[in-house]
Design an enzyme around this catalytic site. Structure first.
Site, PDB file in Angstrom:
ATOM      1  N   GLN A 151      20.323 -60.253 -58.525  1.00  0.00           N
ATOM      2  CA  GLN A 151      21.672 -59.726 -58.328  1.00  0.00           C
ATOM      3  C   GLN A 151      22.499 -60.595 -57.383  1.00  0.00           C
ATOM      4  O   GLN A 151      23.726 -60.482 -57.345  1.00  0.00           O
ATOM      5  CB  GLN A 151      21.616 -58.287 -57.808  1.00  0.00           C
ATOM      6  N   HIS A 292      19.000 -47.923 -53.107  1.00  0.00           N
ATOM      7  CA  HIS A 292      18.704 -49.037 -54.003  1.00  0.00           C
ATOM      8  C   HIS A 292      18.212 -48.476 -55.334  1.00  0.00           C
ATOM      9  O   HIS A 292      17.641 -47.390 -55.361  1.00  0.00           O
ATOM     10  CB  HIS A 292      17.618 -49.909 -53.357  1.00  0.00           C
ATOM     11  N   ASN A 312      12.168 -55.332 -59.468  1.00  0.00           N
ATOM     12  CA  ASN A 312      13.349 -55.398 -58.609  1.00  0.00           C
ATOM     13  C   ASN A 312      14.343 -56.414 -59.187  1.00  0.00           C
ATOM     14  O   ASN A 312      14.032 -57.093 -60.181  1.00  0.00           O
ATOM     15  CB  ASN A 312      12.904 -55.793 -57.187  1.00  0.00           C
TER      16      ASN A 312
END
Ligand SMILES: *[C@@H]1O[C@H](CO)[C@@H](O)[C@H](O)[C@H]1NC(C)=O
Ligand SMILES: *[C@@H]1O[C@H](CO)[C@@H](O)[C@H](O)[C@H]1NC(C)=O
Length: 344
Positions: A151, A292, A312
């Site tokens: 990200q 998150h 993740n």
């Protein structure tokens, strides 16, 4: 280099005052202290150089680099202390240097941007809730999980969780992995309550993909910043999403029957995770603190400890090649509180 020279110089001046100690003793002391300091400083410096190279870090001036090095050293001490416990077998996971090691807690908090979802999904079917599933499962082995993405410097975890879940759902239905566009969700879902790189929730992405459809990663590539919504070619439209019960047995049944699901966690303390089963009873677990969103792609147990396997969106240099194993059956970091999956 400057730091080390200054330290050694200070010691020479200081020991100079103790001339009555005798020359040999004094010299021995100087050498001993200087060697101890140099070994310590050199090793931090070496790790710092390695860190900068590996993560492509550069700083705008020397003052900034000095400040970052100090933060890096503070974080390094925490990592070393934790890993000493790991070596003694007192904890089941290790921490390590990664691209966050030159950042303060406050800076990391700004990247963790999950917002609570005001959207409500469909309810689950009874068949799913109590389904008997395998004891361990890794959807990666079936080819149902797209590669780990990054990200970057944008609080868009929620878009990655939503897209990850849709990529896997598409695979489960069609036997083909197609990567979908996080950037489209970042740019186009503000009317669903998300705020792009300043945060959001996967359910907003699901609702958008239901109403408007989602395009591929190639058609609408990732830019790691807020942009205006661009017109694009839609690849997939989903029919609904399901919000999962706040219960880890149920989540296991769903992951076992449906496939990977999006999930919210509290992530401040996992930032320096490097391997093993993350088990930290002091990790906050309330709904209010979840900050998150990630993708749950399986579960299992390691050295007798049950875990969730999680993908993740911090690149492959983080954790276990981009993944973390989080302790299961104790609502670790609030993992049971908010999980959902798309229905195609
Ligand atoms: C699931 O199983 C539990 C215990 O066996 C039972 O109490 C519950 O009613 C079941 N739920 C559904 C939806 O079948
Ligand atoms: C959250 O963690 C605390 C402390 O470990 C525990 O006592 C509590 O039961 C947990 N709450 C939930 C909802 O899991």
């Amino acid at each position: 280099m400057r730091h080390e020279s200054v330290c050694v110089f200070t010691i020479l001046v200081w020991t100079g005052g103790f001339h009555y100690l005798g020359y040999t003793t004094m010299k021995f002391l100087i050498v001993l202290v200087a060697v101890a300091l140099a070994a310590n400083a050199l090793s931090d410096r070496e790790q710092w150089d390695e860190f900068k190279l590996k993560h492509g870090k550069s700083y705008r001036n020397l003052a900034e680099e000095t400040r970052r090095f100090a933060i890096f050293q503070d974080n390094l001490r925490v990592i070393e202390q934790h890993n000493a416990k790991y070596e003694r077998g007192e904890t089941s996971f290790a921490r390590g240097v990664n691209r966050f090691t030159d950042m303060t807690k406050e800076e990391i908090k700004k990247l963790l941007n999950r917002k609570p979802s005001p959207k409500t999904g469909n309810t689950m079917t009874a068949a799913m809730i109590n389904a008997t599933v395998a004891d361990s499962l890794d959807w990666r082995a079936q080819g149902a999980v797209a590669t780990v993405k990054d990200q970057g410097d944008c609080g868009s975890c929620w878009a990655f969780a939503a897209v990850g879940a849709m990529e896997s759902a598409y695979y489960m239905k069609n036997g083909q992995l197609v990567q979908f566009s996080e950037q489209q969700l970042i740019d186009c879902t503000t009317s669903y309550g998300t705020v792009g790189c300043d945060g959001g929730f996967m359910q907003g992405g699901f609702e958008y993909a239901h109403d408007n459809g989602i395009s591929t990663e190639d058609a609408y590539p990732y830019a790691a910043k807020d942009q205006s919504c661009q017109s694009t070619t839609v690849f997939l439209t989903i029919s609904s999403f399901v919000q999962i019960e706040q219960n880890e047995d149920t989540i296991k049944s769903v992951v076992g029957t449906v496939g990977p699901v999006g999930v919210a966690i509290y992530a401040d303390d996992i930032v320096s995770y490097s391997s093993g089963v993350y088990d930290n009873p002091s990790c906050p677990n309330s709904s209010e603190e979840l900050d998150h969103e990630v993708l749950l792609v399986g579960y299992g147990s390691e050295n007798g400890q049950d875990y969730w396997l999680i993908k993740n969106s911090w690149g492959t240099n983080w954790g276990e090649s981009g993944y973390i194993k989080l302790a299961r059956n104790s609502n670790m970091c609030g993992i049971a509180q908010d999980s959902a999956y798309p229905v195609l």
